[in-house]
Design a protein around this motif. Sequence first.
Motif, mmCIF file in Angstrom:
data_model
loop_
_atom_site.group_PDB
_atom_site.id
_atom_site.type_symbol
_atom_site.label_atom_id
_atom_site.label_comp_id
_atom_site.label_asym_id
_atom_site.label_seq_id
_atom_site.Cartn_x
_atom_site.Cartn_y
_atom_site.Cartn_z
ATOM 1 N N SER A 348 0.849 -1.194 0.000
ATOM 2 C CA SER A 348 0.000 0.000 0.000
ATOM 3 C C SER A 348 0.880 1.237 0.000
ATOM 4 C CB SER A 348 -0.908 0.004 1.241
ATOM 5 O OG SER A 348 -1.705 -1.143 1.281
ATOM 6 N N PRO A 429 -11.826 -1.878 0.555
ATOM 7 C CA PRO A 429 -12.005 -3.301 0.909
ATOM 8 C C PRO A 429 -12.976 -3.999 -0.033
ATOM 9 C CG PRO A 429 -12.218 -1.883 2.842
ATOM 10 C CD PRO A 429 -12.221 -0.973 1.657
ATOM 11 N N PRO A 457 -4.760 0.077 1.754
ATOM 12 C CA PRO A 457 -4.056 -0.714 2.774
ATOM 13 C C PRO A 457 -4.899 -1.903 3.252
ATOM 14 C CG PRO A 457 -3.970 1.625 3.256
ATOM 15 C CD PRO A 457 -4.955 1.465 2.149
ATOM 16 N N LYS A 458 -4.215 -2.832 3.950
ATOM 17 C CA LYS A 458 -4.854 -4.042 4.409
ATOM 18 C C LYS A 458 -6.001 -3.687 5.358
ATOM 19 C CE LYS A 458 -3.857 -8.443 6.680
ATOM 20 N NZ LYS A 458 -2.824 -9.277 7.323
ATOM 21 N N PRO A 459 -7.210 -4.202 5.071
ATOM 22 C CA PRO A 459 -8.363 -3.851 5.920
ATOM 23 C C PRO A 459 -8.276 -4.532 7.294
ATOM 24 C CG PRO A 459 -9.045 -4.622 3.736
ATOM 25 C CD PRO A 459 -7.605 -4.968 3.882
ATOM 26 N N GLU A 460 -9.001 -3.924 8.266
ATOM 27 C CA GLU A 460 -9.216 -4.566 9.555
ATOM 28 C C GLU A 460 -10.540 -5.321 9.498
ATOM 29 O OE1 GLU A 460 -9.167 -1.641 12.579
ATOM 30 O OE2 GLU A 460 -7.022 -1.155 12.334
ATOM 31 N N ARG A 503 -12.801 -2.906 6.866
ATOM 32 C CA ARG A 503 -12.681 -1.460 6.641
ATOM 33 C C ARG A 503 -11.210 -1.075 6.589
ATOM 34 N NH1 ARG A 503 -15.072 -1.386 11.852
ATOM 35 N NH2 ARG A 503 -16.928 -0.333 11.023
ATOM 36 N N ASN A 504 -10.926 -0.090 5.724
ATOM 37 C CA ASN A 504 -9.635 0.613 5.717
ATOM 38 C C ASN A 504 -9.922 2.090 5.458
ATOM 39 O OD1 ASN A 504 -10.019 0.924 2.960
ATOM 40 N ND2 ASN A 504 -8.350 -0.459 2.349
ATOM 41 N N GLU A 505 -8.872 2.879 5.248
ATOM 42 C CA GLU A 505 -9.054 4.323 5.132
ATOM 43 C C GLU A 505 -9.796 4.715 3.867
ATOM 44 O OE1 GLU A 505 -4.775 5.589 3.271
ATOM 45 O OE2 GLU A 505 -4.821 4.988 5.387
ATOM 46 N N LYS A 508 -15.485 0.824 3.580
ATOM 47 C CA LYS A 508 -15.969 -0.202 4.493
ATOM 48 C C LYS A 508 -16.966 -1.069 3.733
ATOM 49 C CE LYS A 508 -19.192 -0.562 8.410
ATOM 50 N NZ LYS A 508 -19.984 0.193 9.398
#
Length: 1174
Positions: A348, A429, A457-460, A503-505, A508
């Motif tokens: 990312s 995501p 970037p990698k989602p949570e 979700r990431n920046e 979602k």
Amino acid sequence: MMKKSISASKASLVLFLCQMISALDVPLDSKLLEELSQPPTITQQSPKDYIVDPRENIVIQCEAKGKPPPSFSWTRNGTHFDIDKDAQVTMKPNSGTLVINIMNGGKAEAYEGVYQCTARNERGAAISNNIVIRPSRSPLWTKEKLEPNQVREGDSLVLHCRPPVGLPPPIIFWMDNAFQRLPQSERVSQGLNGDLYFSNVQPEDTREDYICYARFNHTQTIQQKQPISVKVFSTKPVTERQPILLTPTGSTSTKVELRGNVLLLECIAAGLPTPVIRWIKEGGELPANRTFFENFKKTLKIIDVSEADSGNYKCIARNILGSAHHVISVTVKAAPYWITAPRNLVLSPGEDGTLICRANGNPKPNISWLANGVPIAIAPEDPSRKVDGDTIIFSHVQERSSAVYQCNASNEYGYLLANAFVNVLAEPPRILTPANKLYQVIADSPALLDCAYFGSPKPEIEWFKGVKGSILRGDEYVFHDNGTLEIPVAQKDSTGTYTCVARNELGKIQNEVRLEVKDPTMIIKQPEYKVIQRYGQVSFECIIKHDFTLLPTVIWLKDNDELPDDERFLVGKDNLTIMNVTDKDDGTYTCIVNTTLDSVSASAVLTVVAAPPTPAIIYARPNPPFDLELTGQLERSVELSWIPGDENNSPITNFVIEYEDGLHEPGVWHYQTEVPGTQTTVQLKLSPYVNYSFRVIAVNEIGRSQPSEPSEQYLTKSANPDENPSNVQGIGSEPDNLVITWESLKGFQSNGPGLQYKVSWRQKDVDDEWTSVIVANVSKYIVSGTPTFVPYEIKVQALNDLGYAPEPSEVIGHSGEDLPMVAPGNVQVHVINSTLAKVHWDPVPLKTVRGHLQGYKVYYWKVQSLSRRSRRHVEKKILTFRGNKTFGMLPGLEPYSSYKLNVRVVNGKGEGPASPDKVFKTPEGVPSSPSFLKITNPTLDSLTLEWGSPTHPNGVLTSYILKFQPINNTHELGPLVEIRIPANESSLILKNLNYSTRYKFYFNAQTSVGSGSQITEEAVTIMDEAMASRQVDIATQGWFIGLMCAVALLILILLIVCFIRRNKGGKYPVKEKEDAHADPEIQPMKEDDGTFGEYSDAEDHKPLKKGSRTPSDRTVKKEDSDDSLVDYGEGVNGQFNEDGSFIGQYSGKKEKEPAEGNESSEAPSPVNAMNSFV
């Protein structure tokens, strides 16, 4: 690290993990991959060393994937290869694969070189290996003059192959003239270099056809060396010798092999008796699972070698007289091999990462980096990139940092090239697991709920139970890195809907899945241990309880295998019952219950015991059935019933029913049918017009009973025949008739009295009516007055007094054949070489064949030899070519001769007229050996040589070649002297020779084609005149004559005494008598010397002449071997393939003409190179 399992629509998804923990995982989801940008990746390429067939198009593969799809370009020998400028080169659509058109005018040699493919898109460029293109080569053997090998019995011998250098190297093997593999053993074997080694020669090694073959697999061709002649001469006694090494030479040698290859070490020794080879590794053991011995332990083979296999290997050759050894020092080097190959990075924006490229080798490889195919030192700078030896470190990357990096690890033995891309992505995501996916598990077992995702970037990932439930936390759940939620022990209350949120920046997304927890399957009544008496009945129970939504299946096993296929085993809903138990039923029985989610089982043992002690049971064949009764008589059926006889303690397994036809075959019983032993009635199918009687035979394990008494007779009513005769044929025996034959119906097939046949025929393809005749119960009818060889439609119908059988099917036959009317025309002969010619002719019109075309026969015979104008006894030879062929090959011709031939067409009746005789001549060949060589009039310094001209000059003699050399007392040969003698000479006086010296002479004749085979003689010059006189006169001395007379008288007296003793009954042991009068039938047969018998004419029935040799130029003769590569086929018939290769054999017919001389019927003929042997 925990196992990851992510599911997608219709398939489970496999995740590729990047080498950095912080790097992104990109699932192989086809829809996702279509949407994501990706630098190129080479997916398929040709091998680094690419050897191509020069006769076929060259295909250089280069396939790559990427988003957007990459474009392709090529370099050749380091410079850009513009394929648009070469009409022979094309690139496949949507691919980088090159196709070079060789089959349409291109030359493979023009495209030799080093090629490299580049696949490029907006995110970078990947490159292929350097692909070295080389066309395969299968060169011809260089011509060489091979002298015969004359070897003393017991000596060693090496026959050198020295094959032509090909690409790739050829496979070598040795065969004889008949294309049979030469047998190999501990004494005779082929070395790794292709040479044939004899540890010691034996008389049976004498032969003239040791031929080395080289097979080039790429071009599917085989080249052969000129035959090598070996002659073994015997000396008594044969001296035994201790071993010496033929290869390798010296006491030590070195060998370098690469890691991972196969190590081959060879030791071949000479000696008598034949030495035995043994291998050891100094200071260590041979690797246990990787060591193999080949070629009668002369070759040590170690597969998959590593650096640990370096060291000294000793071979020891030993026989009863001693030993010899050789030490080979082996060093294992290594081309580069990966320790850590660089892996693709998906990052990312703002993330860090590394590419690691680690390789090993011997010597240690050099590591270099390229970016998008350009050396990194001159590539555009990237501030996020730092090179540190075998590692590239990326810090705070941006989307412009995307590129493809190449790592090159190389040493003197090779190189490795790996592409690895850095792909910087910014993606919201995505959840890849299908919505509302249903998971079902059994209570108290783990539940895994998937949430396959991607984002950059990698989602949570977070999980919720229910649509509006709280976030899941705590020890009762396990959250895997790939998004999977694990419930280690699922309970009934775990059933419900679960929501996954990613979700990431950049965004979602959420997805719902459902979990159902089922009750476990249980066996509540298990099978129990049973003991049962033989012939009793036993049952095992298996009662189950299961979740009402699951459908169970129950399987029974015996001793962990399927139940026997036996009616005694009855499987019910909740049990297994075994009837009439026998000793074979002893064992363990298992009940297995399966559902889609679980499986349970339970087992029990059955023990079969004998019944309580009773009087000894006698087992015997059953008694015959009785009270046979026929009921329900109909025209085509009847019911038969009976009462079984006593079983005699062995149950009846089946009944066999037989019938007798008292009307057609009285006293002969035929099999009708059989039924199980539990059945005592049977419905039997009957035929019309048969007087039936039935009998029944009972069968048990002991055997068959006697037949029952016959039943009452039952005569069925007559009816029309049900079937017609079979195997109807129409073949003419004369040119004007048609013989119609068939197989008559059997007696009971007639279905009634008065069986006859209606025979019908009409000419095919002519608007004629059927001609019919009714004949008695015979199997042949002859139609006369037919045209010659025309097709007829034929049918034969059965009838009896009640009517006709069903309409028969028609068959096609032909009226009789007559001899062909015309001869083949336009006969042409093309002489290929001195022993082979090709003949062509025009086919005759099919209408003139007047029969089935069998083929063509070529008659050919020798008129005279051009080197001798006298005529000779003519031996005609015949070759038959099957089918409508218009050419053939004539083998076995004699050089420098005049021949005639004609061609005739053949049908089933015979041969047609011959074509006009065609004359052709064969060119010169090499002559046979001179007919004799005599050496007379020895003096101190001269010898007189006389010789006869060759029996078969095979051309015009140009000269004779005489070679001679002195032989010393140790049989060593001195310098060779060569003299050329005019062809018209028949004697020569050699002067200026050394006195009292043995000379060996080699003598052969020459034509313009070359030298023929040679003959050898030896002679000795005398010591001096006085010694010669003494040696000559000793036999005329009086004292010598008297001594010989006394010896003869003494022998006569001894013979008379022996005769008198025998007549008086002296001892005469039986053993000695048997030895003295051994049965010639059991005497050992003297083996042939390995040569073949001569060709024998079929009419003369002459025996083969022993000792006649196979022609040195590889004339093919049929042997009694299934492995023979050439077969001369059908008796006196011969055939050729379309390419002219011979697949037949010829026979001879002799006609008397003026004799020319005793010329050999053998002549050398060439053999085409074969495609494949092994």
